[in-house]
Design a protein around this motif. Structure first.
Motif, mmCIF file in Angstrom:
data_model
loop_
_atom_site.group_PDB
_atom_site.id
_atom_site.type_symbol
_atom_site.label_atom_id
_atom_site.label_comp_id
_atom_site.label_asym_id
_atom_site.label_seq_id
_atom_site.Cartn_x
_atom_site.Cartn_y
_atom_site.Cartn_z
ATOM 1 N N LYS A 61 -38.804 33.982 -45.695
ATOM 2 C CA LYS A 61 -39.931 34.867 -45.422
ATOM 3 C C LYS A 61 -39.694 36.307 -45.891
ATOM 4 N N ASP A 63 -39.503 37.557 -48.819
ATOM 5 C CA ASP A 63 -40.408 37.953 -49.903
ATOM 6 C C ASP A 63 -41.849 38.111 -49.431
ATOM 7 N N GLN A 64 -42.158 37.567 -48.255
ATOM 8 C CA GLN A 64 -43.523 37.659 -47.744
ATOM 9 C C GLN A 64 -43.763 38.928 -46.928
ATOM 10 N N GLY A 258 -46.569 35.408 -43.815
ATOM 11 C CA GLY A 258 -47.715 35.588 -44.696
ATOM 12 C C GLY A 258 -48.517 34.323 -44.875
ATOM 13 N N GLN A 260 -48.614 32.270 -47.176
ATOM 14 C CA GLN A 260 -47.926 31.170 -47.825
ATOM 15 C C GLN A 260 -47.109 30.360 -46.840
ATOM 16 N N SER A 266 -50.767 36.215 -40.413
ATOM 17 C CA SER A 266 -49.821 37.326 -40.377
ATOM 18 C C SER A 266 -50.308 38.396 -39.423
#
Length: 293
Positions: A61, A63-64, A258, A260, A266
């Protein structure tokens, strides 16, 4: 001040700290730290599996995370981040006040202890080690003189706790209870290789597996110390990590991350139901983490 903790012959340190101009810089390899207990039977339990799964999810997570939490993202990935220790101290105190406490019970050993009491505490630790340790000359290597210091972890732990009992009122129940767990140290002899170079401590090496009752095999760890007149520089590109950033990231992970990641929305979304709809994180409700510390 600089401090580095690394596994023997490892390419990257587990943790590295630098103190420059009243700021602390830190980076750590979360995966490698988690793997330190990989040879322990305890780590194979349901609790250990959950911990590994939580870490894997955290890394996925990273990168989110929104741009406002770039410092958290960098810390998770092992990049340098800077910490204003005063901000974290004030943030911790504010939570202590909310709970009707002084916030000192969980602080460092020096918190709430006058100089005389601090000296007593350090003396108790020093005496526990000196009374029970055996010293042996281990010769010279790489320009450093080595001494092997061996002591039984359980024996030293018990004596430390006994020596701290007169300070129980000043330490507070919660903090003293943490120290009292040293009595549960494994009944194993731990040998520390002490390296001294140019009259200064340069490294401590030991088998960390000896500190775990369930561990199998070896987990060699070296703590290096750098002294002398060499200038310590702040690492370039380090982003400042604020205490409210950590809380924001925890909420982000708790609420499902996020779009994804699936599951819950979120908490950093811009809709009316997002608790972070206002301030720098969106538009609408007030950002609960916007308070400066």
């Amino acid at each position: 001040m600089t401090f580095k903790l690394a596994k023997k012959d490892a390419d990257k340190p587990l943790v590295e700290l630098r103190g420059v101009a009243q700021k602390m810089y830190v980076r750590g390899d979360l995966k490698a730290i988690a793997e330190l207990g990989g040879k322990s039977e305890k780590s194979k339990s349901a609790k250990g599996a959950k911990g590994k799964q939580a870490l894997d999810e955290l890394l996925k997570k990273a990168d989110q995370l929104p741009p406002s939490l770039d410092a958290v993202k960098g810390a998770i990935k092992g990049d340098w981040v800077s910490l204003d220790t005063k901000s974290f101290e004030e943030f911790g105190k504010s939570f202590g006040k909310d709970k009707g406490t002084s916030g000192k019970a969980n602080g460092s050993l020096s918190d709430s202890l006058d100089p005389k009491a601090q000296k007593q505490a350090l003396e108790a630790m020093r005496k526990a080690l000196m009374d029970n340790a055996k010293f042996a000359d281990a010769g010279s290597k790489d320009g450093a003189d080595h001494v092997k210091v061996t002591a039984n972890a359980k024996t030293v732990g018990k004596q430390v706790v006994e020596g701290l009992k007169p300070l129980k009122d000043k330490l507070g129940d919660k903090r003293f209870d943490k120290f009292s767990k040293w009595e549960d140290a494994p009944d194993k002899d731990v040998t520390v290789d002490v390296a001294v170079k140019d009259g200064m401590l340069s490294a401590l090496s030991f088998d960390a597996a000896k500190l775990d009752k369930e561990a199998k095999g070896e987990l060699p760890v070296t703590i290096g110390f750098k002294g002398g007149s060499e200038k310590i520089e702040a690492p370039s590109g380090a982003k400042e990590l604020k205490p409210q950033d950590l809380m924001g990231a925890a909420m982000f992970a708790f609420m499902g991350g996020g779009g994804q990641g699936g599951g819950a929305k979120s908490p950093f979304g811009s809709d009316a139901n997002s608790p972070f709809g206002g301030g720098p994180l969106g538009g609408g409700a007030q950002d609960p983490f916007s308070k400066s510390v």
